[in-house]
Scaffold this active site. Structure first.
Site, mmCIF file in Angstrom:
data_model
loop_
_atom_site.group_PDB
_atom_site.id
_atom_site.type_symbol
_atom_site.label_atom_id
_atom_site.label_comp_id
_atom_site.label_asym_id
_atom_site.label_seq_id
_atom_site.Cartn_x
_atom_site.Cartn_y
_atom_site.Cartn_z
ATOM 1 N N LYS A 13 0.829 -1.214 0.000
ATOM 2 C CA LYS A 13 0.000 0.000 0.000
ATOM 3 C C LYS A 13 0.862 1.263 0.000
ATOM 4 C CE LYS A 13 -2.067 -1.128 3.863
ATOM 5 N NZ LYS A 13 -1.328 -2.382 4.148
ATOM 6 N N ARG A 88 -9.075 0.767 9.678
ATOM 7 C CA ARG A 88 -8.632 -0.601 9.903
ATOM 8 C C ARG A 88 -9.651 -1.389 10.716
ATOM 9 N NH1 ARG A 88 -2.783 0.298 9.253
ATOM 10 N NH2 ARG A 88 -1.683 -1.665 9.348
ATOM 11 N N ARG A 122 11.127 -6.258 4.426
ATOM 12 C CA ARG A 122 10.905 -4.800 4.384
ATOM 13 C C ARG A 122 11.982 -4.047 5.161
ATOM 14 N NH1 ARG A 122 5.123 -2.327 5.382
ATOM 15 N NH2 ARG A 122 5.238 -3.443 7.356
HETATM 16 P P1 ADP Z 1 1.633 -1.801 7.484
HETATM 17 O O1 ADP Z 1 2.359 -0.892 6.527
HETATM 18 O O2 ADP Z 1 2.409 -2.994 7.828
HETATM 19 O O3 ADP Z 1 0.237 -2.063 7.022
HETATM 20 P P2 ADP Z 1 1.241 0.541 9.073
HETATM 21 O O4 ADP Z 1 2.502 1.284 8.892
HETATM 22 O O5 ADP Z 1 0.055 0.966 8.308
HETATM 23 O O6 ADP Z 1 1.527 -1.008 8.853
HETATM 24 O O7 ADP Z 1 0.839 0.541 10.604
HETATM 25 C C1 ADP Z 1 1.765 0.164 11.597
HETATM 26 C C2 ADP Z 1 1.057 0.014 12.928
HETATM 27 O O8 ADP Z 1 0.486 1.280 13.314
HETATM 28 C C3 ADP Z 1 -0.114 -0.953 12.939
HETATM 29 O O9 ADP Z 1 0.291 -2.304 13.127
HETATM 30 C C4 ADP Z 1 -0.909 -0.427 14.131
HETATM 31 O O10 ADP Z 1 -0.297 -0.787 15.363
HETATM 32 C C5 ADP Z 1 -0.758 1.076 13.971
HETATM 33 N N1 ADP Z 1 -1.831 1.611 13.118
HETATM 34 C C6 ADP Z 1 -1.711 2.144 11.872
HETATM 35 N N2 ADP Z 1 -2.902 2.511 11.385
HETATM 36 C C7 ADP Z 1 -3.814 2.194 12.339
HETATM 37 C C8 ADP Z 1 -5.227 2.300 12.434
HETATM 38 N N3 ADP Z 1 -5.966 2.796 11.423
HETATM 39 N N4 ADP Z 1 -5.826 1.868 13.574
HETATM 40 C C9 ADP Z 1 -5.117 1.377 14.595
HETATM 41 N N5 ADP Z 1 -3.786 1.233 14.570
HETATM 42 C C10 ADP Z 1 -3.134 1.624 13.466
HETATM 43 P P1 ADP Z 2 2.180 -1.906 3.159
HETATM 44 O O1 ADP Z 2 2.227 -0.400 3.168
HETATM 45 O O2 ADP Z 2 0.954 -2.440 2.507
HETATM 46 O O3 ADP Z 2 2.409 -2.500 4.495
HETATM 47 P P2 ADP Z 2 4.742 -1.694 1.773
HETATM 48 O O4 ADP Z 2 4.470 -0.739 0.676
HETATM 49 O O5 ADP Z 2 5.495 -1.222 2.962
HETATM 50 O O6 ADP Z 2 3.370 -2.411 2.238
HETATM 51 O O7 ADP Z 2 5.494 -2.933 1.129
HETATM 52 C C1 ADP Z 2 5.970 -4.014 1.930
HETATM 53 C C2 ADP Z 2 7.333 -4.473 1.421
HETATM 54 O O8 ADP Z 2 7.176 -5.057 0.116
HETATM 55 C C3 ADP Z 2 8.342 -3.335 1.244
HETATM 56 O O9 ADP Z 2 9.612 -3.863 1.576
HETATM 57 C C4 ADP Z 2 8.257 -2.986 -0.243
HETATM 58 O O10 ADP Z 2 9.505 -2.496 -0.749
HETATM 59 C C5 ADP Z 2 7.910 -4.343 -0.864
HETATM 60 N N1 ADP Z 2 7.012 -4.236 -2.032
HETATM 61 C C6 ADP Z 2 5.981 -3.366 -2.197
HETATM 62 N N2 ADP Z 2 5.347 -3.588 -3.367
HETATM 63 C C7 ADP Z 2 5.990 -4.637 -3.942
HETATM 64 C C8 ADP Z 2 5.797 -5.357 -5.181
HETATM 65 N N3 ADP Z 2 4.814 -5.034 -6.030
HETATM 66 N N4 ADP Z 2 6.644 -6.379 -5.443
HETATM 67 C C9 ADP Z 2 7.622 -6.713 -4.575
HETATM 68 N N5 ADP Z 2 7.856 -6.081 -3.395
HETATM 69 C C10 ADP Z 2 7.045 -5.059 -3.090
#
Ligand code: ADP
Ligand code: ADP
Ligand code: ZN
Length: 209
Positions: A13, A88, A122
């Site tokens: 995302k 979420r 990541r």
């Molecule tokens: P990811 O990229 O792995 O989806 P995020 O960076 O979006 O994770 O979020 C990291 C952490 O921040 C989540 O695991 C949660 O603890 C907190 N967080 C982020 N967005 C929300 C939300 N909308 N509601 C509750 N907690 C959140």
């Molecule tokens: P989210 O915000 O949904 O938690 P991230 O954008 O942080 O996910 O992506 C998670 C990991 O996967 C990061 O290390 C990123 O560089 C990698 N990644 C993201 N998109 C792709 C893709 N299309 N193919 C391979 N790796 C990806």
């Protein structure tokens, strides 16, 4: 355009949002990025949420909703936004609908195996929050952010124990939002499993761009 990015942790995302900002000219608003900056700054919000986030649990709805409500009230979000990582939970989605009407919810369609591979590799810039991957998206110089020169690190919640917790939380509390937005006719499915450039293409196609 007002978009919600919906999908499991590690779906890509944040990576797609960083590219979509240039396409749509709207701000990328990531609750995760806001929380991590607060933690780095040791602000009252940061001190409150650090242990919760490190363990892979969700921050409480009240705190998170208030944070997003304030952020969406700022000038740059009036023409549109990409909300990444919010809502979420169902209560968060209901609250959002009371203060802003999103145009679409983009559902990142991706198998669990790919999510695990992405999360476990990541890497994140401590300074600007840019995303990298140990295999799929390495910085030009090892350990150093291409964008700002900041230090690249492994998030505390990208360790095995917290990854397991986050996927469980996703299934129980966030996945129901897919049905919630489908019922409202707002859901757009995007195949998020191929490489990053192809995902951008899938996203453009889904939005008719
Ligand atoms: P990811 O990229 O792995 O989806 P995020 O960076 O979006 O994770 O979020 C990291 C952490 O921040 C989540 O695991 C949660 O603890 C907190 N967080 C982020 N967005 C929300 C939300 N909308 N509601 C509750 N907690 C959140
Ligand atoms: P989210 O915000 O949904 O938690 P991230 O954008 O942080 O996910 O992506 C998670 C990991 O996967 C990061 O290390 C990123 O560089 C990698 N990644 C993201 N998109 C792709 C893709 N299309 N193919 C391979 N790796 C990806
Ligand atoms: Zn950086």
């Amino acid at each position: 355009m007002k978009l919600i990015f919906l999908g499991p942790p590690g779906a890509g995302k944040g990576t797609l949002a960083a590219k979509a900002v240039d396409i749509l000219k709207v701000p990328h608003i990531s609750t995760g990025v806001i929380f991590r900056s607060a933690i780095a700054a040791k602000s009252p919000l940061g001190l409150k949420v650090k242990a919760i986030i490190d363990s892979g649990k969700l921050v409480d709805d009240e705190t998170t909703i208030e944070l997003v409500k304030e952020r969406l009230a700022q000038g740059d979000a009036q023409k549109g936004y990409i909300l990444d990582g919010f809502p979420r939970t169902i209560p968060q989605a209901e609250a959002l609908a009371r203060f802003s009407s999103a145009d679409k919810a983009v559902n990142f369609d991706i198998p669990d195996s790919a999510v695990l591979e992405r999360l476990s590799g990541r890497r994140v810039c401590r300074k600007c929050g840019a995303n990298y991957h140990a295999v799929f998206n390495k910085p030009k110089t090892a350990g150093v952010c291409d964008a700002c020169g900041g230090e690249i690190y492994v998030r505390e919640d990208d360790r095995e124990e917290a990854i397991r917790k986050r996927l469980e939380v996703y299934r129980e509390q966030t996945a129901p939002l897919i049905g919630f937005y489908r019922k409202k006719g707002l859901l757009l499915d995007v195949d998020a499993s191929p490489g990053a450039d192809e995902v951008v293409g899938n996203f453009r196609k889904a939005l008719g761009l």
